[in-house]
Scaffold this active site. Sequence first.
Site, PDB file in Angstrom:
ATOM      1  N   LYS A  22     -49.333 -37.273 -29.805  1.00 53.06           N
ATOM      2  CA  LYS A  22     -48.194 -37.085 -30.412  1.00 53.06           C
ATOM      3  C   LYS A  22     -47.201 -37.884 -29.439  1.00 53.06           C
ATOM      4  O   LYS A  22     -47.465 -37.721 -28.462  1.00 53.06           O
ATOM      5  CB  LYS A  22     -47.713 -35.693 -30.796  1.00 53.06           C
ATOM      6  N   ARG A  69     -57.556 -28.577 -39.692  1.00 51.73           N
ATOM      7  CA  ARG A  69     -58.324 -28.294 -40.883  1.00 51.73           C
ATOM      8  C   ARG A  69     -59.898 -28.134 -40.112  1.00 51.73           C
ATOM      9  O   ARG A  69     -60.760 -27.765 -40.816  1.00 51.73           O
ATOM     10  CB  ARG A  69     -58.102 -29.514 -41.714  1.00 51.73           C
TER      11      ARG A  69
HETATM   12 ZN   LIG Z   1     -52.474 -31.569 -34.933  1.00 49.27          ZN
END
Ligand SMILES: [Zn+2]
Length: 510
Positions: free
Chosen positions: A286, A360
């Site tokens: 990120k 997920r």
């Molecule tokens: Zn993530």
Amino acid sequence: VKIDIHLGAKESPKNELVIISAFSKEVADKNKKAPAKMELVNTHWPKEYKEAFAKLKSHTRFHGKKGEHYKFPLTSGAVVLALGLGDKAKLEYEHLRKEAAKVFKAVKDHYDHPAILFDSFIIKNKAEESLEALLEGLYLVDYKFELYLSKKSESTFKGFQLISDKAKSLQKKWDDIHSKVLHTCESINFARNLVNEPPNVLHSEEMAKRIAEDAKKLKGVKVTVLTKKDIEKEKMGMFLAVNRGSAYEPRLVHLSYTPAKATSKTKHVALVGKGLTFDTGGYSLKPGASMINMKFDMAGAATLYAAFRSSVLNHAPVKISCYLGITDNAINSLATFPDSIVTARNGKTVEILNTDAEGRLVLGDVMDYACDDKPDVMIDAATLTGAVLVALGTEVCGLMGNDQKLCDELLKSAKAKDEYLWQLPVIQEYRDSMKGSISDLKNISNAGDRNAGTAKAAAFLESFVKNEVKWAHFDIAGVGDSQSHLPYCPSKGASGLMVRSIHHYLMNAK
Ligand SMILES: [Zn+2]
């Protein structure tokens, strides 16, 4: 905050401050020349209050409109705080929650022990529901996270006295409502603390330890914590792929509660939470600004633990199993590369095209594990996608699932607790978009695809539901944090939202 309820009160309370409601109604001009005016409705006030109020010159300025406050002294020396709530017919329980929270903030630094004339706050003629809402507002607003401040805030505030004229015979019933609300709000604050803890303190091993220690104090709950070895034995290839770059071991906390009167027909609900104690994104790193606050990526697990805890304390009628998949998503020389293909617990192969779509992967394996216990219903909660903020803002939680009846029940519970929940569709095209070309599945649809990210993530998760389990997915990435529009939530930090909705579902599931 400490709150006592006094029923069967005959005389006016002696407290230094007494809080009472005031309403307003629209009155049309007789000659129909001027626009309608708002007039104060205070017919429900004690005579003494009306007289003291009428003597004050400025009293004509107070109309009981929503947000208006008026303070005046009584001859006894006590002060009355009249809270304008507007048109009584239009009031909802959420208004009571918000007003209660605002009042708490307004009085806590100036008074020690105010009284609330509760009967004046009963709306829709429903005393118990009004009591519940008012108490929720007061308990939810009373939260601070000051663990790391060397100077903590000081307060002499002792709490509220809730005074009602209703029959003393209701005392036990009202005290029961009170303790149920308290269980829920304390559980929410436990979850808020977990979310607000920094990631260098609350890593996976520590988070599992804290939850297990707390859960062991709950009656009728079995606590199991799976370690890395156990998770390897379970062949949770996706979960382990996320943990590969971490300095800490993954943990799977497995809690199970069976109600005292359970039979073979008792419904079994599984809760599956995403517990990413920090998410750097992994090799799909990120950018700096987006990485701030990624400690909150475990809010799904914290939310479901709070819903579980509160339901156990309030003796939910259903069997509840809670499965929390906990790790961070970090980078070292062992961390999973994008393009890696791993095998999930259910045998499906998954190409990991973006290591930042890690929630997920953890959830999929844990959901498959949960389905082995053959629950009737499985609910997962996760800060799963940034896309849910694009679709629904920070105010509304996303709901998806494979069973409309279940989704409808959850929407009903959210409505009952005034929390915003909105269903998104999971369609065949989304499922197709998650199919791989050299693997069974891939963990994102296509690099650069910005469309329907929330529901496509749900389509991925759906592949890990088996044994015909009815499943629903909460994407709390928007609502989990910093709900400054709600007076009973901290303006910064963990919100604790959706716990009350899921708790409501668990208490009413049949
Ligand atoms: Zn993530």
